[in-house]
Design a protein around this motif. Sequence first.
Motif, PDB file in Angstrom:
ATOM      1  N   GLN B 394       0.849  -1.208   0.017  1.00 44.60           N
ATOM      2  CA  GLN B 394       0.187  -0.008  -0.012  1.00 44.60           C
ATOM      3  C   GLN B 394       0.914   1.295   0.123  1.00 44.60           C
ATOM      4  O   GLN B 394       1.884   1.485   0.596  1.00 44.60           O
ATOM      5  N   THR B 395       0.788   2.229  -0.872  1.00 44.17           N
ATOM      6  CA  THR B 395       1.352   3.342  -0.800  1.00 44.17           C
ATOM      7  C   THR B 395       0.498   4.602  -0.019  1.00 44.17           C
ATOM      8  O   THR B 395      -0.650   4.624   0.247  1.00 44.17           O
ATOM      9  N   LEU B 396       1.446   4.910   0.846  1.00 40.78           N
ATOM     10  CA  LEU B 396       0.836   5.737   1.957  1.00 40.78           C
ATOM     11  C   LEU B 396       0.750   7.290   1.246  1.00 40.78           C
ATOM     12  O   LEU B 396       1.620   7.905   1.047  1.00 40.78           O
ATOM     13  N   ASN B 397      -0.557   7.664   1.204  1.00 40.39           N
ATOM     14  CA  ASN B 397      -0.642   9.127   0.360  1.00 40.39           C
ATOM     15  C   ASN B 397      -0.880  10.202   1.300  1.00 40.39           C
ATOM     16  O   ASN B 397      -0.660  11.378   0.838  1.00 40.39           O
ATOM     17  N   ALA B 398      -1.376   9.947   2.607  1.00 37.84           N
ATOM     18  CA  ALA B 398      -1.482  11.164   3.256  1.00 37.84           C
ATOM     19  C   ALA B 398      -1.473  10.696   4.786  1.00 37.84           C
ATOM     20  O   ALA B 398      -1.342   9.670   5.226  1.00 37.84           O
ATOM     21  N   SER B 399      -1.453  11.930   5.641  1.00 34.54           N
ATOM     22  CA  SER B 399      -1.294  11.749   6.996  1.00 34.54           C
ATOM     23  C   SER B 399      -0.322  10.776   7.616  1.00 34.54           C
ATOM     24  O   SER B 399      -0.687   9.941   8.244  1.00 34.54           O
ATOM     25  N   VAL B 400       0.707  10.963   7.257  1.00 34.40           N
ATOM     26  CA  VAL B 400       2.080  10.080   7.523  1.00 34.40           C
ATOM     27  C   VAL B 400       2.813  10.927   8.728  1.00 34.40           C
ATOM     28  O   VAL B 400       3.873  11.554   8.304  1.00 34.40           O
ATOM     29  N   GLY B 401       2.132  10.664   9.919  1.00 32.02           N
ATOM     30  CA  GLY B 401       3.031  11.587  10.941  1.00 32.02           C
ATOM     31  C   GLY B 401       4.193  11.165  11.575  1.00 32.02           C
ATOM     32  O   GLY B 401       4.665  11.716  12.706  1.00 32.02           O
ATOM     33  N   ILE B 402       4.644  10.015  11.198  1.00 26.74           N
ATOM     34  CA  ILE B 402       5.772   9.372  12.263  1.00 26.74           C
ATOM     35  C   ILE B 402       6.954  10.309  12.415  1.00 26.74           C
ATOM     36  O   ILE B 402       7.277  10.277  13.630  1.00 26.74           O
ATOM     37  N   ARG B 403       7.556  10.862  11.189  1.00 28.58           N
ATOM     38  CA  ARG B 403       8.495  11.772  11.451  1.00 28.58           C
ATOM     39  C   ARG B 403       8.164  12.714  12.259  1.00 28.58           C
ATOM     40  O   ARG B 403       9.269  13.368  13.186  1.00 28.58           O
ATOM     41  N   GLU B 404       6.997  13.433  12.390  1.00 29.23           N
ATOM     42  CA  GLU B 404       6.800  14.519  13.067  1.00 29.23           C
ATOM     43  C   GLU B 404       6.945  14.083  14.681  1.00 29.23           C
ATOM     44  O   GLU B 404       7.314  14.960  15.428  1.00 29.23           O
ATOM     45  N   THR B 405       6.244  12.752  14.949  1.00 28.21           N
ATOM     46  CA  THR B 405       6.193  12.337  16.343  1.00 28.21           C
ATOM     47  C   THR B 405       7.608  12.031  16.948  1.00 28.21           C
ATOM     48  O   THR B 405       8.188  12.730  18.005  1.00 28.21           O
ATOM     49  N   LEU B 406       8.553  11.725  15.986  1.00 30.40           N
ATOM     50  CA  LEU B 406       9.909  11.602  16.115  1.00 30.40           C
ATOM     51  C   LEU B 406      10.777  12.787  16.475  1.00 30.40           C
ATOM     52  O   LEU B 406      11.589  13.044  17.484  1.00 30.40           O
ATOM     53  N   LYS B 407      10.369  13.767  15.762  1.00 30.38           N
ATOM     54  CA  LYS B 407      10.893  15.107  15.740  1.00 30.38           C
ATOM     55  C   LYS B 407      10.474  15.746  17.609  1.00 30.38           C
ATOM     56  O   LYS B 407      11.027  16.295  17.812  1.00 30.38           O
ATOM     57  N   LYS B 408       9.197  15.608  17.584  1.00 33.89           N
ATOM     58  CA  LYS B 408       8.522  16.163  18.938  1.00 33.89           C
ATOM     59  C   LYS B 408       9.311  15.540  20.059  1.00 33.89           C
ATOM     60  O   LYS B 408       9.455  16.113  21.164  1.00 33.89           O
TER      61      LYS B 408
END
Lengths: 287, 758
Positions: B394-408
Amino acid sequence: MRDFDYIAPKSVEETIKILSEYKDDAKIIAGGQSLLNILKQDLMAPEILVDIKNLSELDYITYDEKKGMKIGATTTHHAVETSPLILDHYPLLAEMEHTLAFPQTRNWGTIGGNLCIQDPTGDVAPILIALKATVKIAGPNGERTLPMEDFSVDYYETVLEEDEILTEIQIPPMAPRTGIAYSKFRIVEGDAPIVGAAVAFTLNEDGTCADARVATNGTAPIPLRIPDAEAVFKGKKITDELIAEAVEIAGEAMECIPDIVASDEYKMRVAKVYVKRMAKKALSQIQ
Amino acid sequence: MITKVVGKRVERVGILDKVTGKAKYGADLEIPNALILKVYRSPVPHGIVRKIDTSEAAGVDGVVRIFTAKDIPGENLYGIINKDQPVLTGEKVRFEGDPIVLVAAEDEESADRALAALRVEIDELPAVFDPNEALKPEAPSIHEKGNLLFERKIVKGDVEKGFTASDIVIEETYETNMLEHAYIEPEVGVAYRDEDGCVVVLVTTQNPHSDHAQLVSILGVEPEKVRVIQTETGGGFGGKLDISVQPFLALAAYHLDRPVRMVYSREESFQATAKRHPLKIRMKTGATRDGKLTAMKAEIIADTGAYGSYGIAVATRAAVHATGPYEVPNVYVESKAVYTNNNWSGAMRGFGVPQIAVAHESQMDKLAESLGFDPITFRMMNAFTTGSVTPTGQTLNASVGIRETLKKIRPYYEQLLREADATQLSGLTGMKYGVGVASMWYGIGNTGHPNPSSAQIEVDHEGNVTLFTGAADIGQGSDTVLVQIAAETLGLPFDKIHLVRADTTLTTDAGATSASRQTYISGRAVYEAALEVRKQLVERAAKVFKVPANLMVCEGGFFFPQYREFQKLSLTDIIRRSLVPGEVIRGEGYFNPETTSLDPETGQGVPYTTYAFASQVSLVEVDLVTGQVGVVKTISAHDVGKAVNPANVEGQIFSGVAMGIGMGLFEQFYPRKTKSLDTYLIPTAMDVPEITPVIVEVPEPTGPFGAKGVGEPALIPTAPAILNAIHHATGWWVNRIPADLETIRGLTSADEMEKSKS
């Protein structure tokens, strides 16, 4: 839980009369914090519950400089925890009560009930042993008094005859130059201890040990006083080496029972560490 | 987008009733004249029922009726995914606790006496308790079709080539614990037949419409002859997705002219209901020297115990999520759910993902350490981003927040490292301090299956607005979130909306309260219903103002033509002027997120439309003497798409961390041994550390106002973060949960004991 009859006597005298009449069929209930769980699991099915919770004649804490502390058997854990007299004279007892189960349990549960249920992991007994407490028992033939360490017989079994009732806990005044410490180990706050240890030292003026007490909980079917470990210290200057020696002797006296939470070997190891820590802590209070 | 209700910390629907004790849970319902139901359960884990003699029990004073398998009018078999579980077993018992006889009596004591007077003869069969043993050909067969319930494969790329191209490969075995949900409210319900002969069951449940369908099948009646109404529910965590007291209540109410009541004791709740699947996981992960993941291979065996329940879903979810939220070009997973004679395992907060996260997050830290990267950098180098392709293709097209959570969590991570160092220097000897990181991803909703929700909103001629939803609020807060979404969409104040929920006669199917799906899926259904009502209201208002509908403004419960706010009319005014008594405005909403079923051979497909992501960092202390691990602080960052109610999201995070501490450190259900909370310890408020929730919002285009879900994600990173922190503190890898006293103590060498002179 089976059905039972219920009676709430108005005095110790009446309580003993009822016990003499019903004998084995009767069971005393005070705060009920342990007993109710036992009844719910049908581990015990008394015909009649004798409720002494409201026996005000057993609800007191007094202190006399010569005779020491007297605590009525139906005094709640909360009352012990917050008593200014106890905070003044035996702060460790109040400190222990503060970590005994939960506030709800402490509001209902009584110090006498805690001793009479004789759960070998109980917090109260080892401290009382270390404090050289005695317990007063009333029965049809009058009263008798015996040392705390002689009160327990086996799991959930005490020396109380079927027509007897524990009425009072007596703690002698603390000798000068006495240090005492208790701590316990458990997984979650509010739960019963896995093991615990209480150690008390009284020193002579020259710094040698005049008297020592070592007691543990959760290490045998009963709260354990370990005189052989105490003997190590008597008349000597307490050192790390001496403590290590006593700890080993204490370990030999333990008969830990494995359960779902921990193995016997684990319990013994941890109990020994607690004896060591409490010995050092008690000593640090007087050195 | 500026919102007035969504995104606000509104007061929970019904919260005052709960804190003042007015709310009615199942055990609070007073049904006059109700009989008490109790069940006789198998005392052995495996056997054939030879004889059931009820004659003596039937003669016990106060006993009204005794039921066995013969009394079940419909199909004596249920199961939410595969039907393999009898309501009352008449032939075979498969675990210690299988129900055999149901007693209806005037009171509890009579029912207990009847249970004691039952004579049930069982020929014991050899039992098997280890799923690996159960797969051997010589193992006793628990179900006719054999002990392998299900196998799921995921194949992406060429895993062996991937390992060949790796500079480092780490292979390890992980084991996770069987867990009890231990919700505050054990199973309870009442039932009666109403004047139309309909069997009405009021019950604590996460799944009223599924309960209804299963009861219809068990009773063999028309759907309108069963009504399930959810009572206030004191937690579920997946344990109240399967039916428990429902079939007993329905069966007795069907046969008797008396209302009936059934309450599980804590002990019965422990014995008779689902547990969390323990997993054995063999995981092999490869990476290149410069830190890119190349391949991941996993073999997973889940012990589903005596019955399937959610075993298929757990095996599938564990497989689908086995890489963690990272792009891995080559993947091979085999995941099996296996029958044993243990307590049956079912759904529990996360369906296998909390278990598999223990494996993939431990692997990530092992690789990071070997390659010389810090855990966050290594995760960031491999984390999904928009356009990434998952193991199912499956290609993830939207709302892929994993990197944001790592940054936080990065600044918190660095701060905790300093704290750990400082505490180590000043702290007690024998104590070690460490910091651990873990991330997770979690697909929202059922895996590769349609999982629609529906909702209706009605406005009557007096202006009363009612939202109808089949979604069960079990304490997680869907009532509040759904009303917020309706209010926001309709432009009404939050308290203007009346809610009717989880009653199979009054509401339509919203699907289960599970898989973190209600905010996303039912929320969207409510949004659609509200849009429809809003459209109709605007049309009515336009007629009142005699302007075209596209010039009408609807705001804060008022309607007015553009630029003419001074003329504004309230919703009630509009309704009074345009509806006749008895007339209602009604909107229907429906949402079924797009999924495709997974290919049976390769597992390729679109299991979920959207995923939640999270990263967590924890500071722990390890007592080398006792082996006790304590969590001191936790910071948990969750990408929820949009926090419809931030207080609710934070509540989920707090509870997920609390639950994860029990899972990671001491909870362990031993089949046939663990009986009650006396020995099954769970954390209380006093054991919960300082928790800092961080909300990340990367909107999901198909979600209501961008929302996804957080219920299960909140739990998932906790246990692996603890394991990684233990490693940081001590240098030991713990490859199992719980990391309990003797596991940790066993790792302490005598040497270290000596050094830790405390």
